[in-house]
Design a protein around this motif. Structure first.
Motif, PDB file in Angstrom:
ATOM      1  N   LYS A  62       0.808  -1.211   0.000  1.00  0.00           N
ATOM      2  CA  LYS A  62       0.000   0.000   0.000  1.00  0.00           C
ATOM      3  C   LYS A  62       0.844   1.265   0.000  1.00  0.00           C
ATOM      4  CE  LYS A  62      -3.917  -2.138   2.400  1.00  0.00           C
ATOM      5  NZ  LYS A  62      -4.791  -2.089   3.613  1.00  0.00           N
ATOM      6  N   ASN A  63       2.052   1.183   0.535  1.00  0.00           N
ATOM      7  CA  ASN A  63       2.901   2.367   0.582  1.00  0.00           C
ATOM      8  C   ASN A  63       4.359   1.955   0.426  1.00  0.00           C
ATOM      9  OD1 ASN A  63       3.262   1.052   2.961  1.00  0.00           O
ATOM     10  ND2 ASN A  63       2.878   2.794   4.282  1.00  0.00           N
ATOM     11  N   THR A  64       5.215   2.934   0.255  1.00  0.00           N
ATOM     12  CA  THR A  64       6.645   2.681   0.129  1.00  0.00           C
ATOM     13  C   THR A  64       7.381   3.631   1.068  1.00  0.00           C
ATOM     14  OG1 THR A  64       6.965   4.296  -1.641  1.00  0.00           O
ATOM     15  CG2 THR A  64       6.368   2.061  -2.303  1.00  0.00           C
ATOM     16  N   SER A  65       8.679   3.444   1.169  1.00  0.00           N
ATOM     17  CA  SER A  65       9.504   4.361   1.938  1.00  0.00           C
ATOM     18  C   SER A  65       9.831   5.578   1.067  1.00  0.00           C
ATOM     19  CB  SER A  65      10.790   3.656   2.370  1.00  0.00           C
ATOM     20  OG  SER A  65      11.659   4.550   3.000  1.00  0.00           O
ATOM     21  N   ASN A  66       9.791   6.774   1.655  1.00  0.00           N
ATOM     22  CA  ASN A  66      10.027   7.995   0.884  1.00  0.00           C
ATOM     23  C   ASN A  66      11.407   8.036   0.235  1.00  0.00           C
ATOM     24  OD1 ASN A  66       7.502   9.093   1.332  1.00  0.00           O
ATOM     25  ND2 ASN A  66       8.126  10.186   3.193  1.00  0.00           N
TER      26      ASN A  66
END
Length: 225
Positions: free
Chosen positions: A169-173
């Motif tokens: 759902k998300n990743t590391s910036n």
């Protein structure tokens, strides 16, 4: 190797090179591993190196440990821990430690044709060197590929086309290349407990705030003994 198999290799190689020439984005990935057999499990230690060629800047070096156990009815389970160091002058350098658990099933379709699938869960822990930041997230992966045993005499030669999805759902910036999906074609040669694999992947990535590309071509080579 008989003529028919050579013709198949030549045709697939032409297709791969034609597809790769469409984009200037090119990576290579090289992996060398050592297998240790035990009574109840197989242990693998491998080193790998992935490199970007467009700007000749992004590199990732890995050291991984995996334990694999065979179960009944062609099921296997594996647990491991992966370590990666990313060198990238266009973004922040980082160290990642990634524990994982995987379950795999290999199903027979025909005498020389199988379907192999796995579901893998990973916990990614990212340590950014320059900023001293820490980030983490959970990721699921699902892959299937066909395994065609094309030659089985003095050695085994297999052709393995497949697709892998990275379910997150998300990743590391600070992460520059966060996989979304990959299509690949793998050729594997096995002889005397040694295994050579090589092929091509078409990788797609999720967009992050770090500079990256949507799609890249990756040629890979793996050797295990």
């Amino acid at each position: 190797m008989h003529t028919k198999l050579k013709n198949i290799f030549s045709f697939l190689l032409i297709v791969l090179l034609s597809n790769a020439s469409i984009s200037q984005e090119l990576f290579h990935e090289i992996e060398i591993g050592k297998k240790f057999a035990a009574k109840k499990a197989l242990f693998v230690v491998d080193l790998n190196w992935k490199k970007e060629y467009k700007n000749e800047s992004w590199n990732r070096i890995g050291l991984n440990f995996t334990a694999i156990k065979s179960l009944k009815n062609n099921w296997t389970v594996a647990a491991g821990i992966e370590n990666y160091y990313v060198i990238d002058p266009n973004s922040v350098n980082s160290y990642e430690i990634r524990p994982s658990i995987m379950i795999n099933l290999k199903s027979k379709i025909l005498d020389n044709l199988y379907l192999s699938q796995f579901l893998k869960t990973e916990w990614r822990n990212m340590f950014y060197i320059e900023t001293y930041n820490y980030d983490n997230y959970h990721r699921m992966r699902y892959r299937f590929h066909f395994d065609w045993l094309a030659y089985n005499k003095d050695k085994q030669v297999s052709i393995k086309p497949g697709i892998e999805w990275y379910l997150l759902k998300n990743t590391s910036n600070g992460e520059r290349y966060a996989n979304s999906k990959e299509y690949y074609l793998r050729f594997t040669i096995e002889k005397n407990e040694q295994e050579w694999s090589f092929g091509y992947k078409r990788e797609t990535f999720l967009k992050t705030i770090a500079p990256n590309e949507d799609k890249v071509n990756t040629f890979f080579f793996e050797y295990k003994f």
